[in-house]
Design a protein around this motif. Structure first.
Motif, PDB file in Angstrom:
ATOM      1  N   LEU A 141     -13.938  34.263 -32.034  1.00 31.06           N
ATOM      2  CA  LEU A 141     -14.834  35.488 -31.914  1.00 31.06           C
ATOM      3  C   LEU A 141     -15.241  36.117 -30.730  1.00 31.06           C
ATOM      4  O   LEU A 141     -15.334  35.418 -29.815  1.00 31.06           O
ATOM      5  CB  LEU A 141     -16.178  34.819 -32.806  1.00 31.06           C
ATOM      6  CG  LEU A 141     -16.104  34.295 -33.973  1.00 31.06           C
ATOM      7  CD1 LEU A 141     -17.462  33.502 -34.709  1.00 31.06           C
ATOM      8  CD2 LEU A 141     -15.861  35.396 -35.367  1.00 31.06           C
ATOM      9  N   ILE A 175     -18.711  37.838 -29.675  1.00 37.78           N
ATOM     10  CA  ILE A 175     -20.113  38.105 -29.987  1.00 37.78           C
ATOM     11  C   ILE A 175     -20.970  38.672 -29.025  1.00 37.78           C
ATOM     12  O   ILE A 175     -20.945  38.306 -27.633  1.00 37.78           O
ATOM     13  CB  ILE A 175     -20.619  36.538 -30.015  1.00 37.78           C
ATOM     14  CG1 ILE A 175     -19.980  35.870 -31.446  1.00 37.78           C
ATOM     15  CG2 ILE A 175     -22.103  36.575 -30.289  1.00 37.78           C
ATOM     16  CD1 ILE A 175     -20.335  34.372 -31.641  1.00 37.78           C
ATOM     17  N   TYR A 229     -24.466  39.708 -27.072  1.00 42.22           N
ATOM     18  CA  TYR A 229     -25.997  39.153 -26.669  1.00 42.22           C
ATOM     19  C   TYR A 229     -26.640  40.026 -25.955  1.00 42.22           C
ATOM     20  O   TYR A 229     -26.191  41.010 -25.301  1.00 42.22           O
ATOM     21  CB  TYR A 229     -25.626  37.711 -26.215  1.00 42.22           C
ATOM     22  CG  TYR A 229     -25.420  37.618 -24.909  1.00 42.22           C
ATOM     23  CD1 TYR A 229     -26.401  37.633 -23.839  1.00 42.22           C
ATOM     24  CD2 TYR A 229     -24.113  37.698 -24.438  1.00 42.22           C
ATOM     25  CE1 TYR A 229     -25.931  37.514 -22.449  1.00 42.22           C
ATOM     26  CE2 TYR A 229     -23.675  37.616 -23.199  1.00 42.22           C
ATOM     27  CZ  TYR A 229     -24.524  37.647 -22.258  1.00 42.22           C
ATOM     28  OH  TYR A 229     -24.157  37.622 -20.907  1.00 42.22           O
ATOM     29  N   ASP A 263     -27.894  30.218 -34.035  1.00 41.96           N
ATOM     30  CA  ASP A 263     -27.823  31.412 -34.773  1.00 41.96           C
ATOM     31  C   ASP A 263     -28.508  30.939 -35.989  1.00 41.96           C
ATOM     32  O   ASP A 263     -28.609  29.922 -36.304  1.00 41.96           O
ATOM     33  CB  ASP A 263     -26.737  32.375 -34.764  1.00 41.96           C
ATOM     34  CG  ASP A 263     -27.044  33.498 -34.818  1.00 41.96           C
ATOM     35  OD1 ASP A 263     -27.968  34.057 -35.568  1.00 41.96           O
ATOM     36  OD2 ASP A 263     -26.078  34.545 -34.307  1.00 41.96           O
ATOM     37  N   ARG A 297     -26.765  34.467 -42.090  1.00 47.13           N
ATOM     38  CA  ARG A 297     -25.345  34.793 -42.660  1.00 47.13           C
ATOM     39  C   ARG A 297     -24.528  34.264 -41.247  1.00 47.13           C
ATOM     40  O   ARG A 297     -23.492  33.616 -41.512  1.00 47.13           O
ATOM     41  CB  ARG A 297     -25.520  36.147 -42.721  1.00 47.13           C
ATOM     42  CG  ARG A 297     -23.957  36.779 -43.196  1.00 47.13           C
ATOM     43  CD  ARG A 297     -23.864  38.249 -43.272  1.00 47.13           C
ATOM     44  NE  ARG A 297     -24.287  38.921 -42.316  1.00 47.13           N
ATOM     45  CZ  ARG A 297     -23.687  39.514 -41.305  1.00 47.13           C
ATOM     46  NH1 ARG A 297     -22.452  38.951 -41.010  1.00 47.13           N
ATOM     47  NH2 ARG A 297     -24.031  40.179 -40.365  1.00 47.13           N
ATOM     48  N   ARG A 298     -24.917  34.777 -40.167  1.00 48.25           N
ATOM     49  CA  ARG A 298     -24.115  34.302 -38.904  1.00 48.25           C
ATOM     50  C   ARG A 298     -24.140  32.849 -38.945  1.00 48.25           C
ATOM     51  O   ARG A 298     -22.964  32.444 -38.528  1.00 48.25           O
ATOM     52  CB  ARG A 298     -24.622  35.122 -37.851  1.00 48.25           C
ATOM     53  CG  ARG A 298     -24.543  36.711 -37.833  1.00 48.25           C
ATOM     54  CD  ARG A 298     -25.015  37.371 -36.559  1.00 48.25           C
ATOM     55  NE  ARG A 298     -26.182  37.015 -36.227  1.00 48.25           N
ATOM     56  CZ  ARG A 298     -27.279  37.566 -35.923  1.00 48.25           C
ATOM     57  NH1 ARG A 298     -27.282  39.112 -36.270  1.00 48.25           N
ATOM     58  NH2 ARG A 298     -28.366  37.250 -35.617  1.00 48.25           N
ATOM     59  N   ARG A 311     -24.166  30.434 -40.849  1.00 42.08           N
ATOM     60  CA  ARG A 311     -23.175  30.189 -42.048  1.00 42.08           C
ATOM     61  C   ARG A 311     -21.692  30.248 -41.701  1.00 42.08           C
ATOM     62  O   ARG A 311     -20.788  29.438 -41.821  1.00 42.08           O
ATOM     63  CB  ARG A 311     -23.480  30.699 -43.277  1.00 42.08           C
ATOM     64  CG  ARG A 311     -24.963  29.979 -44.023  1.00 42.08           C
ATOM     65  CD  ARG A 311     -25.303  30.439 -45.329  1.00 42.08           C
ATOM     66  NE  ARG A 311     -25.161  31.971 -45.626  1.00 42.08           N
ATOM     67  CZ  ARG A 311     -26.551  32.606 -45.222  1.00 42.08           C
ATOM     68  NH1 ARG A 311     -27.533  31.889 -45.107  1.00 42.08           N
ATOM     69  NH2 ARG A 311     -26.376  34.095 -45.650  1.00 42.08           N
ATOM     70  N   LYS A 312     -21.641  31.300 -41.309  1.00 39.87           N
ATOM     71  CA  LYS A 312     -20.170  31.687 -40.697  1.00 39.87           C
ATOM     72  C   LYS A 312     -19.785  30.755 -39.727  1.00 39.87           C
ATOM     73  O   LYS A 312     -18.771  30.225 -39.408  1.00 39.87           O
ATOM     74  CB  LYS A 312     -20.103  33.061 -40.221  1.00 39.87           C
ATOM     75  CG  LYS A 312     -18.897  33.533 -39.584  1.00 39.87           C
ATOM     76  CD  LYS A 312     -18.732  35.251 -39.362  1.00 39.87           C
ATOM     77  CE  LYS A 312     -17.222  35.664 -39.215  1.00 39.87           C
ATOM     78  NZ  LYS A 312     -16.310  35.424 -40.343  1.00 39.87           N
ATOM     79  N   LEU A 313     -20.567  30.628 -38.328  1.00 35.23           N
ATOM     80  CA  LEU A 313     -20.298  29.594 -37.537  1.00 35.23           C
ATOM     81  C   LEU A 313     -19.792  28.318 -37.992  1.00 35.23           C
ATOM     82  O   LEU A 313     -18.988  27.557 -37.521  1.00 35.23           O
ATOM     83  CB  LEU A 313     -21.410  29.582 -36.500  1.00 35.23           C
ATOM     84  CG  LEU A 313     -22.025  30.701 -35.527  1.00 35.23           C
ATOM     85  CD1 LEU A 313     -22.992  30.291 -34.903  1.00 35.23           C
ATOM     86  CD2 LEU A 313     -20.573  31.012 -34.645  1.00 35.23           C
ATOM     87  N   GLU A 333     -21.342  44.171 -34.242  1.00 37.63           N
ATOM     88  CA  GLU A 333     -21.287  43.186 -35.120  1.00 37.63           C
ATOM     89  C   GLU A 333     -20.219  42.033 -34.334  1.00 37.63           C
ATOM     90  O   GLU A 333     -19.156  42.625 -33.679  1.00 37.63           O
ATOM     91  CB  GLU A 333     -20.767  43.381 -36.452  1.00 37.63           C
ATOM     92  CG  GLU A 333     -21.757  44.328 -37.025  1.00 37.63           C
ATOM     93  CD  GLU A 333     -23.088  43.558 -37.637  1.00 37.63           C
ATOM     94  OE1 GLU A 333     -23.154  42.377 -37.971  1.00 37.63           O
ATOM     95  OE2 GLU A 333     -24.163  43.944 -37.646  1.00 37.63           O
ATOM     96  N   TRP A 334     -20.092  40.879 -34.807  1.00 36.91           N
ATOM     97  CA  TRP A 334     -19.267  39.848 -34.219  1.00 36.91           C
ATOM     98  C   TRP A 334     -17.667  40.412 -34.798  1.00 36.91           C
ATOM     99  O   TRP A 334     -17.707  41.095 -35.706  1.00 36.91           O
ATOM    100  CB  TRP A 334     -19.536  38.616 -34.963  1.00 36.91           C
ATOM    101  CG  TRP A 334     -20.770  37.731 -34.615  1.00 36.91           C
ATOM    102  CD1 TRP A 334     -21.574  38.218 -33.843  1.00 36.91           C
ATOM    103  CD2 TRP A 334     -21.148  36.772 -34.894  1.00 36.91           C
ATOM    104  NE1 TRP A 334     -22.614  37.146 -33.723  1.00 36.91           N
ATOM    105  CE2 TRP A 334     -22.370  36.303 -34.384  1.00 36.91           C
ATOM    106  CE3 TRP A 334     -20.275  35.659 -35.737  1.00 36.91           C
ATOM    107  CZ2 TRP A 334     -22.967  35.118 -34.553  1.00 36.91           C
ATOM    108  CZ3 TRP A 334     -21.254  34.546 -35.984  1.00 36.91           C
ATOM    109  CH2 TRP A 334     -22.345  34.140 -35.539  1.00 36.91           C
ATOM    110  N   LYS A 371     -13.690  39.200 -34.969  1.00 36.98           N
ATOM    111  CA  LYS A 371     -12.791  38.174 -34.842  1.00 36.98           C
ATOM    112  C   LYS A 371     -11.525  38.576 -33.749  1.00 36.98           C
ATOM    113  O   LYS A 371     -10.946  39.903 -33.797  1.00 36.98           O
ATOM    114  CB  LYS A 371     -11.788  38.241 -36.323  1.00 36.98           C
ATOM    115  CG  LYS A 371     -10.936  36.785 -36.409  1.00 36.98           C
ATOM    116  CD  LYS A 371     -10.489  36.910 -37.722  1.00 36.98           C
ATOM    117  CE  LYS A 371      -9.517  35.836 -38.034  1.00 36.98           C
ATOM    118  NZ  LYS A 371      -8.919  35.848 -39.127  1.00 36.98           N
TER     119      LYS A 371
END
Length: 162
Positions: A3, A5, A7, A25, A28-29, A31-33, A148-149, A151
């Motif tokens: 990722l 990210i 900041y 975090d 939603r983020r 949960r993604k991590l 946004e993050w 990939k």
């Protein structure tokens, strides 16, 4: 999964906390991590300095833990001062939150001594497919495309590590 990210430096909430290679975090983020990252993945962090974008550090993922789980480990509590841990211990966060902490491997993760300029030249080498429309500066275009993050592919990681 790797990722990219963004900041910002927040007063009273130093996160990512580079000196200990942690990042917390929520929602939603978080949960993604927890769901998508595995040991050995890379997370690159970027920010704005003056009017330019820079990649300033990367973590090689060691683990991702729910903050509620992390604070049960006295070794983690004794060693790490990430704001998510401190806020959980003080009662500002609860176990109901989707709140996680990413721990980077302290041997292989790195704070860049010389920040890596994240400009059009670098962006074009990566698979991010960033558009540079007329009327926008490089920094504006990169900022909009990476708010946004994002990939990163394994090839992107190789390019960034070089």
């Amino acid at each position: 999964m790797n990722l990219l990210i963004p900041y910002r430096h927040l007063y009273g909430h130093p996160d990512p906390l580079f000196k200990e290679f942690t990042y917390g975090d929520v929602g939603r983020r978080a949960r993604k991590l927890k769901k998508d990252l595995k040991k050995g993945d890379y997370v690159f962090f970027h920010t704005s300095v003056s009017v330019r974008k820079y990649i300033t550090a990367y973590y090689v993922v060691d683990r991702v833990l729910a903050t509620a789980e992390a604070v049960k480990d006295r070794n983690i509590v004794a060693k790490y001062k990430n704001p998510h841990i401190l806020e959980f211990l003080s009662g500002e966060r609860t176990g109901e939150d989707d709140d996680v902490i990413l721990f980077g491997d302290p041997i292989t993760s790195k704070i860049l001594e010389r920040r890596l300029l994240f400009n059009k030249n670098l962006a074009k080498k990566l698979s991010l497919n960033i558009k540079f429309p007329k009327g926008e500066t490089e920094t504006q275009a990169i900022g909009s495309a990476t708010r946004e993050w994002r990939k990163l592919t394994d090839k992107d990681v190789e390019i960034l590590l070089e």
